[in-house]
Design a protein around this motif. Structure first.
Motif, mmCIF file in Angstrom:
data_model
loop_
_atom_site.group_PDB
_atom_site.id
_atom_site.type_symbol
_atom_site.label_atom_id
_atom_site.label_comp_id
_atom_site.label_asym_id
_atom_site.label_seq_id
_atom_site.Cartn_x
_atom_site.Cartn_y
_atom_site.Cartn_z
ATOM 1 N N ASP A 121 -3.945 9.355 2.760
ATOM 2 C CA ASP A 121 -2.540 9.595 2.440
ATOM 3 C C ASP A 121 -2.108 8.619 1.351
ATOM 4 O OD1 ASP A 121 0.251 9.763 2.353
ATOM 5 O OD2 ASP A 121 0.444 10.046 4.521
ATOM 6 N N LEU A 122 -2.118 9.081 0.107
ATOM 7 C CA LEU A 122 -1.805 8.219 -1.029
ATOM 8 C C LEU A 122 -0.359 7.735 -0.991
ATOM 9 C CD1 LEU A 122 -2.819 6.886 -3.617
ATOM 10 C CD2 LEU A 122 -2.171 8.960 -4.846
ATOM 11 N N ASP A 123 0.564 8.596 -0.590
ATOM 12 C CA ASP A 123 1.968 8.181 -0.544
ATOM 13 C C ASP A 123 2.175 7.052 0.465
ATOM 14 O OD1 ASP A 123 2.974 9.939 -2.536
ATOM 15 O OD2 ASP A 123 2.913 11.585 -1.081
ATOM 16 N N ALA A 124 1.526 7.145 1.617
ATOM 17 C CA ALA A 124 1.631 6.083 2.623
ATOM 18 C C ALA A 124 0.995 4.798 2.109
ATOM 19 C CB ALA A 124 0.983 6.522 3.937
ATOM 20 N N PHE A 125 -0.168 4.924 1.457
ATOM 21 C CA PHE A 125 -0.816 3.751 0.877
ATOM 22 C C PHE A 125 0.108 3.084 -0.123
ATOM 23 C CE2 PHE A 125 -3.063 1.876 -2.692
ATOM 24 C CZ PHE A 125 -3.842 0.920 -2.059
ATOM 25 N N TYR A 126 0.685 3.870 -1.024
ATOM 26 C CA TYR A 126 1.572 3.348 -2.066
ATOM 27 C C TYR A 126 2.799 2.675 -1.453
ATOM 28 C CZ TYR A 126 4.358 3.200 -6.349
ATOM 29 O OH TYR A 126 5.116 2.780 -7.410
ATOM 30 N N ALA A 127 3.375 3.305 -0.440
ATOM 31 C CA ALA A 127 4.560 2.749 0.209
ATOM 32 C C ALA A 127 4.257 1.416 0.890
ATOM 33 C CB ALA A 127 5.110 3.744 1.230
ATOM 34 N N ASP A 128 3.034 1.235 1.350
ATOM 35 C CA ASP A 128 2.642 0.009 2.046
ATOM 36 C C ASP A 128 2.160 -1.101 1.120
ATOM 37 O OD1 ASP A 128 3.279 1.121 4.480
ATOM 38 O OD2 ASP A 128 1.209 1.691 4.971
ATOM 39 N N LEU A 129 2.052 -0.827 -0.191
ATOM 40 C CA LEU A 129 1.572 -1.856 -1.118
ATOM 41 C C LEU A 129 2.510 -3.056 -1.129
ATOM 42 C CD1 LEU A 129 0.378 0.050 -4.322
ATOM 43 C CD2 LEU A 129 -1.012 -1.336 -2.774
ATOM 44 N N ASP A 130 1.930 -4.239 -1.160
ATOM 45 C CA ASP A 130 2.698 -5.459 -1.317
ATOM 46 C C ASP A 130 3.410 -5.407 -2.669
ATOM 47 O OD1 ASP A 130 2.827 -8.453 -2.348
ATOM 48 O OD2 ASP A 130 2.729 -8.506 -0.156
ATOM 49 N N SER A 131 4.611 -5.931 -2.734
ATOM 50 C CA SER A 131 5.387 -5.869 -3.980
ATOM 51 C C SER A 131 4.729 -6.637 -5.123
ATOM 52 C CB SER A 131 6.802 -6.399 -3.746
ATOM 53 O OG SER A 131 6.753 -7.764 -3.354
ATOM 54 N N SER A 132 3.772 -7.510 -4.822
ATOM 55 C CA SER A 132 3.095 -8.269 -5.875
ATOM 56 C C SER A 132 1.979 -7.477 -6.557
ATOM 57 C CB SER A 132 2.513 -9.564 -5.304
ATOM 58 O OG SER A 132 1.475 -9.269 -4.381
ATOM 59 N N VAL A 133 1.613 -6.311 -6.008
ATOM 60 C CA VAL A 133 0.526 -5.505 -6.568
ATOM 61 C C VAL A 133 1.053 -4.696 -7.749
ATOM 62 C CG1 VAL A 133 -1.153 -3.668 -6.134
ATOM 63 C CG2 VAL A 133 -0.701 -5.389 -4.367
ATOM 64 N N THR A 134 0.410 -4.848 -8.908
ATOM 65 C CA THR A 134 0.798 -4.129 -10.114
ATOM 66 C C THR A 134 0.182 -2.736 -10.108
ATOM 67 O OG1 THR A 134 0.876 -6.185 -11.364
ATOM 68 C CG2 THR A 134 0.685 -4.153 -12.646
ATOM 69 N N THR A 135 0.996 -1.721 -10.393
ATOM 70 C CA THR A 135 0.515 -0.344 -10.497
ATOM 71 C C THR A 135 0.802 0.179 -11.901
ATOM 72 O OG1 THR A 135 2.607 0.628 -9.744
ATOM 73 C CG2 THR A 135 0.989 0.080 -8.034
ATOM 74 N N ARG B 221 -4.561 13.719 -6.230
ATOM 75 C CA ARG B 221 -3.466 12.749 -6.328
ATOM 76 C C ARG B 221 -4.074 11.395 -6.618
ATOM 77 N NH1 ARG B 221 1.360 13.238 -5.497
ATOM 78 N NH2 ARG B 221 1.680 11.533 -4.033
ATOM 79 N N ILE B 222 -3.539 10.711 -7.643
ATOM 80 C CA ILE B 222 -4.098 9.426 -8.070
ATOM 81 C C ILE B 222 -3.001 8.402 -8.311
ATOM 82 C CG2 ILE B 222 -6.148 10.466 -9.132
ATOM 83 C CD1 ILE B 222 -4.839 9.965 -11.883
ATOM 84 N N CYS B 223 -3.422 7.151 -8.228
ATOM 85 C CA CYS B 223 -2.579 6.012 -8.563
ATOM 86 C C CYS B 223 -3.526 4.879 -8.943
ATOM 87 C CB CYS B 223 -1.738 5.612 -7.351
ATOM 88 S SG CYS B 223 -0.761 4.121 -7.582
ATOM 89 N N PHE B 224 -3.243 4.171 -10.018
ATOM 90 C CA PHE B 224 -4.046 3.027 -10.421
ATOM 91 C C PHE B 224 -3.299 1.743 -10.092
ATOM 92 C CE2 PHE B 224 -6.256 6.156 -12.915
ATOM 93 C CZ PHE B 224 -7.544 5.663 -13.045
ATOM 94 N N VAL B 225 -4.034 0.779 -9.525
ATOM 95 C CA VAL B 225 -3.501 -0.560 -9.287
ATOM 96 C C VAL B 225 -4.387 -1.555 -10.024
ATOM 97 C CG1 VAL B 225 -2.589 0.115 -7.029
ATOM 98 C CG2 VAL B 225 -4.809 -1.009 -7.158
ATOM 99 N N ARG B 226 -3.862 -2.749 -10.244
ATOM 100 C CA ARG B 226 -4.646 -3.821 -10.863
ATOM 101 C C ARG B 226 -4.892 -4.903 -9.826
ATOM 102 N NH1 ARG B 226 -5.523 -3.290 -16.146
ATOM 103 N NH2 ARG B 226 -4.059 -2.085 -17.394
ATOM 104 N N ASP B 227 -6.138 -5.396 -9.803
ATOM 105 C CA ASP B 227 -6.422 -6.539 -8.940
ATOM 106 C C ASP B 227 -5.848 -7.783 -9.608
ATOM 107 O OD1 ASP B 227 -8.322 -7.588 -10.747
ATOM 108 O OD2 ASP B 227 -10.042 -7.082 -9.507
#
Length: 139
Positions: A96-110, A122-128
């Motif tokens: 569930d990408l939407d749930a994953f995205y909603a749970d991301l810490d605010s410090s994670v850059t997307t 459905r895709i989303c890119f984040v940066r480590d």
């Protein structure tokens, strides 16, 4: 021909502890196996004089995500955009990408909010923490 099998997907990092914290916490991967490698054979294999490496392996569906911190460190090779020749990214699937995205810490850059491509993926890119791209997808 020898049969090939996926073993690991490697990401070189400058700060192994910070990278482990990010991958463990952001993707709920648990604690990795950690080890170090040094010696002449290792230096020759990676073509870096006097190289040592600190490694962390996260096991995921029979393959490993390998984080490695080298000493001596090399130059930064992180591509700032996914379409640059030589750019690289790690792809991880979620249910569930939407749930994953909603749970991301605010410090994670997307790069953007989750998007649905023409193929229906459905895709989303984040940066480590070091700017490496991780594609999170829901097929």
């Amino acid at each position: 021909m020898t049969r090939l099998a996926a073993h690991h997907f490697g990401v070189t990092v400058a700060d192994l502890d910070r990278a482990v914290d990010f991958y463990r916490d952001t993707f709920d991967l648990g604690d990795p196996e950690r080890f170090s490698v040094a010696g002449e054979a290792f230096s020759e294999a990676v073509d870096v004089d006097g190289a040592t490496g600190r490694f962390a392996h996260f096991t995921l569906d029979g393959a490993r995500i390998e984080l490695v911190e080298y000493d001596p460190a090399g130059d930064d090779a992180t591509g700032s955009a996914v379409n640059q020749p030589g750019a690289k990214h790690l792809g991880l699937a979620v249910d569930d990408l939407d749930a994953f995205y909603a749970d991301l810490d605010s410090s994670v850059t997307t790069l953007s909010e989750p998007q649905t491509t023409e193929s229906g993926t459905r895709i989303c890119f984040v940066r480590d923490p070091e700017g490496n791209l991780v594609e999170v997808l829901e097929a």
